[in-house]
Design a protein around this motif. Structure first.
Motif, PDB file in Angstrom:
ATOM      1  N   MET A 163     -23.355  -1.790 -27.998  1.00 13.03           N
ATOM      2  CA  MET A 163     -24.330  -2.639 -28.690  1.00 13.03           C
ATOM      3  C   MET A 163     -25.766  -2.150 -28.525  1.00 13.03           C
ATOM      4  N   CYS A 164     -26.061  -1.481 -27.402  1.00 15.12           N
ATOM      5  CA  CYS A 164     -27.449  -1.090 -27.143  1.00 15.12           C
ATOM      6  C   CYS A 164     -27.496   0.080 -26.157  1.00 15.12           C
ATOM      7  N   VAL A 165     -28.557   0.873 -26.263  1.00 14.69           N
ATOM      8  CA  VAL A 165     -28.783   1.995 -25.345  1.00 14.69           C
ATOM      9  C   VAL A 165     -30.278   2.116 -25.065  1.00 14.69           C
ATOM     10  N   ASP A 215     -21.588 -11.764 -19.963  1.00 16.40           N
ATOM     11  CA  ASP A 215     -21.905 -11.991 -21.371  1.00 16.40           C
ATOM     12  C   ASP A 215     -22.100 -10.628 -22.051  1.00 16.40           C
ATOM     13  N   ILE A 216     -22.172 -10.642 -23.359  1.00 16.42           N
ATOM     14  CA  ILE A 216     -22.341  -9.411 -24.129  1.00 16.42           C
ATOM     15  C   ILE A 216     -23.819  -9.050 -24.209  1.00 16.42           C
ATOM     16  N   PRO A 217     -24.202  -7.858 -23.741  1.00 15.63           N
ATOM     17  CA  PRO A 217     -25.594  -7.426 -23.859  1.00 15.63           C
ATOM     18  C   PRO A 217     -25.888  -6.975 -25.285  1.00 15.63           C
ATOM     19  N   MET A 218     -27.012  -7.471 -25.834  1.00 14.52           N
ATOM     20  CA  MET A 218     -27.384  -7.143 -27.209  1.00 14.52           C
ATOM     21  C   MET A 218     -28.504  -6.116 -27.292  1.00 14.52           C
ATOM     22  N   ARG A 257     -19.852  -4.509 -25.950  1.00 17.38           N
ATOM     23  CA  ARG A 257     -19.147  -5.775 -26.177  1.00 17.38           C
ATOM     24  C   ARG A 257     -18.044  -6.006 -25.156  1.00 17.38           C
ATOM     25  N   ASP A 258     -17.670  -4.990 -24.393  1.00 13.71           N
ATOM     26  CA  ASP A 258     -16.690  -5.177 -23.327  1.00 13.71           C
ATOM     27  C   ASP A 258     -17.325  -5.809 -22.081  1.00 13.71           C
TER      28      ASP A 258
END
Length: 193
Positions: A27-29, A65-68, A43-44
């Protein structure tokens, strides 16, 4: 790519290497301050730190939680989450993470202000929030009633007066005058920012 990160040479656009190990969509880098590492959120519900010279995963942190989005500033890491909140972690201390809660939907992006005293966040709840880093309190909430879609990203100008945000159209918000400007192809005088 779904579960890997591909690094490219900026000049030639040739692929340099792949970082594989996530089990779902990345989701993000964000690059680390020294430029030798990369942090990715997936998302994992994991954050991974990578050695970009080798493509190897250095460490994995399990999340709830999922990091966005991820933003790094010195020894600080800001992570926006799907659950509607933001966490600020300090690498160099054992202090508890600071939590910024107040959005009612997924936080799409969170970034530091130019001086790192504020955080700006945008959410699927169609709001932009400005947060005080020290107190974790929301200083201002901006709602764009005309938004057709959820806000995707926002940035605060270096002098802290304007916010540039986007759903399907770029908008400029003057924090002093609450003046919302819809902008598509306008040249902006950067001296006033």
């Amino acid at each position: 790519c779904q579960n890997e990160i591909i690094l490219y040479d900026a000049e030639s656009l040739n692929e340099l290497r792949r970082c594989t190990g996530h089990t779902d969509w990345v989701m993000c880098v964000a690059f680390t301050a020294d430029g030798f590492g990369l942090i990715s959120g997936c998302r994992d519900k994991t954050l991974k730190i990578w050695n970009i010279a080798t493509g190897e995963c250095i460490s994995t942190s399990e999340l709830e939680d999922i990091p966005m989005s991820i933003a790094l500033r010195g020894s600080k890491m800001l992570v926006a989450y799907a659950g509607g909140y933001i966490m600020l972690l300090e690498f160099s201390t054992d202090a508890q993470p600071k939590v910024f809660a107040g959005h009612s939907d997924v936080v799409k992006s969170a970034q530091f202000s130019h001086d790192a005293k504020m955080i700006i966040s945008v959410s699927a709840d169609k709001t932009i929030k400005l947060w005080d880093v020290e107190t974790c309190e929301c200083m201002k909430t901006i709602t764009h009633d005309l938004c057709r879609y959820a806000m995707q990203c926002a940035s605060l100008s270096p002098m802290g007066r304007y916010i540039v945000s986007s759903d399907s159209v770029m908008k400029i918000t003057d924090l002093y005058g609450e003046d919302y400007l819809g902008v598509r192809n306008q040249i902006i005088d950067t001296e006033t920012f």
